[in-house]
Design a protein around this motif. Structure first.
Motif, short mmCIF file in Angstrom:
data_model
loop_
_atom_site.label_atom_id
_atom_site.label_comp_id
_atom_site.label_asym_id
_atom_site.label_seq_id
_atom_site.Cartn_x
_atom_site.Cartn_y
_atom_site.Cartn_z
N UNK A 1 -5.50 -18.08 60.22
CA UNK A 1 -6.89 -18.05 60.68
C UNK A 1 -7.08 -18.64 62.07
N UNK A 2 -5.97 -18.90 62.79
CA UNK A 2 -6.06 -19.44 64.13
C UNK A 2 -4.99 -18.80 65.02
N UNK A 3 -5.31 -18.66 66.29
CA UNK A 3 -4.32 -18.22 67.28
C UNK A 3 -3.43 -19.41 67.61
N UNK A 4 -2.11 -19.21 67.53
CA UNK A 4 -1.19 -20.32 67.77
C UNK A 4 -0.47 -20.24 69.11
N UNK A 5 -0.43 -19.06 69.73
CA UNK A 5 0.26 -18.93 71.01
C UNK A 5 -0.28 -17.71 71.75
N UNK A 6 -0.35 -17.84 73.08
CA UNK A 6 -0.81 -16.75 73.96
C UNK A 6 0.20 -16.63 75.10
N UNK A 7 0.77 -15.45 75.25
CA UNK A 7 1.73 -15.22 76.32
C UNK A 7 1.25 -14.03 77.13
N UNK A 8 1.01 -14.25 78.42
CA UNK A 8 0.42 -13.22 79.27
C UNK A 8 1.36 -12.81 80.38
N UNK A 9 1.38 -11.52 80.68
CA UNK A 9 2.06 -10.98 81.85
C UNK A 9 0.98 -10.35 82.74
N UNK A 10 0.87 -10.85 83.97
CA UNK A 10 -0.15 -10.37 84.90
C UNK A 10 0.55 -9.60 86.00
N UNK A 11 0.10 -8.37 86.25
CA UNK A 11 0.72 -7.51 87.24
C UNK A 11 -0.35 -6.86 88.12
N UNK A 12 0.05 -6.36 89.28
CA UNK A 12 -0.92 -5.59 90.08
C UNK A 12 -1.40 -4.37 89.29
N UNK A 13 -2.64 -4.04 89.45
CA UNK A 13 -3.18 -2.87 88.75
C UNK A 13 -2.57 -1.61 89.33
N UNK A 14 -2.29 -0.63 88.49
CA UNK A 14 -1.76 0.63 89.01
C UNK A 14 -2.78 1.31 89.91
N UNK A 15 -2.28 1.95 90.94
CA UNK A 15 -3.18 2.64 91.87
C UNK A 15 -3.79 3.86 91.17
N UNK A 16 -5.08 4.10 91.36
CA UNK A 16 -5.70 5.29 90.76
C UNK A 16 -5.12 6.56 91.33
#
Length: 379
Positions: free
Chosen positions: A363-378
């Motif tokens: 019932x709880x979030x125990x870990x958050x792992x994020x990958x941040x990248x440049x947005x793809x070009x339209x």
């Protein structure tokens, strides 16, 4: 209000809710004047009320029902509750936003007892600002005749389908805070139905449903299925409480108007977290005390309280303006969210692409792992 050791469960629930309500009234009278508090101060008052009422309720349960388990909005979930026969489901302060606003009476205290094989067997809902405690062993439903049914919805999350639904049954829609306040308004005859589909937890509805069912009202999920409590994951996203004679028409209307699949409990928790990136209100985000966050390999959060504090106050979240193209993938106890994130940089909008992995074993979030990248070009 004195507490006696020989109280039955319904009387104990009522006395607990009443005592917590008295505490909340005293705190509110000391801290809240006739003018609205600043947003941060109002939120702090609500959280203090939640904590202090929770401490009181847990202390009373430890004294009077020490063998029973507890599921509380304000406490970490203990999976041991799944193996016992009696579980108290409590919400120390339902309608915390309304509690922090002058003149609002639509907030409540919820206390319910779930028993294996029986469901909710005792419940009480206190509305301290109305000086009322509604209890499952003495409640009766009142009927107030009106030309058009009055349908109550969340003040902040009304169902998208409620407008067309009201037209189908010739009714009017009215917003109100607190699930308990809305359910008790139907019980008192001040409204005819309460419809919710914006996400809730077991503690939001257990006590209101226990009281409403005992009074003879209809209570179900919006698809007509029964409401189940003390489940492994205590997310219970939707609810219908209404006068019995309206149930068939409301359920049929909802079935005709909806066709989308509801979020799973884990996806709903992740969606709440992502929403807080823009709202800067993490009061409904469930993070474990030892939750951590990693972004592009760098540790950016070492505890649940730290992450919540940053979501609400950290400068890096203030420029965020929109989440777009959001998709979820759920596998086992994990959820992956992929989306584009817009942020204001001067007069321009910059966009990045995020892939966030959430570990949600219970019932709880125990870990958050994020990958941040440049947005793809339209294209």
């Amino acid at each position: 209000m004195s507490i006696h050791h020989d109280l039955d469960d319904a009387q104990l629930a009522a006395d607990m809710a009443g005592r917590a309500g008295d505490l909340l009234l005293d705190l509110r009278a000391r801290e809240l004047g006739p003018e609205p508090l600043p947003k941060d101060a109002a939120r702090d008052l609500s959280r203090r009320g939640d904590r202090e009422a929770n401490t009181l309720l847990l202390r009373m349960l430890a004294e009077h029902r020490p063998a029973d388990a507890v599921l509380s909005e304000e406490s970490a979930d203990d999976p041991a509750r799944l193996g016992v026969d009696r579980v108290w489901i409590i919400d120390p302060l339902d309608g915390s936003r309304e509690y922090g606003l002058p003149g609002r009476v639509d907030w409540a205290v919820h206390v319910a007892l779930w028993e294996r094989g029986l469901g909710i067997t005792a419940a009480a809902v206190a509305q301290p600002a109305l000086d009322r405690v509604f209890r499952s062993d003495t409640c009766t439903a009142a009927v107030e005749e009106r030309p058009r049914p009055r349908i109550l919805v969340s003040d902040s999350r009304p169902p998208e389908f409620v407008g067309p639904l009201a037209e189908r049954v010739g009714g009017d829609v009215a917003p109100m805070g607190s699930a308990g306040a809305k359910a008790m308004a139907v019980l008192r005859g001040a409204a005819d139905a309460y419809v919710h589909a914006g996400g809730q937890w077991e503690w939001d509805s257990a006590a209101p449903v226990g009281v409403a069912l005992a009074a003879g009202l209809h209570c179900s999920r919006v698809d007509g299925s029964p409401l189940a409590y003390n489940e492994p994951h205590p997310y219970l996203p939707d609810l219908l409480i209404c006068r019995p004679e309206l149930a068939q028409a409301l359920l049929a209307g909802i079935a005709d108007l909806t066709g989308t699949t509801a979020d799973s409990p884990r996806v709903a928790m992740v969606r709440e977290y992502l929403g807080s990136l823009l709202s800067h209100d993490a009061s409904k985000v469930r993070l474990a005390a030892d939750c951590f966050r990693v972004e592009n390999g760098k540790r950016t959060g070492d505890s649940g309280p730290e992450i919540v504090r940053e979501l609400e106050t950290a400068a890096q979240y203030l420029p965020l303006t929109a989440i777009r193209n959001l998709t979820f993938t759920e596998f086992g106890t994990d959820v992956v969210a992929r989306f584009l994130l817009d942020m204001a940089v001067g007069d321009e909008t910059h966009t990045v692409a995020l892939t966030e992995h959430f570990a949600v074993p219970g019932a709880e979030i125990t870990a958050i792992t994020a990958v941040i990248e440049p947005a793809p070009c339209p294209d």
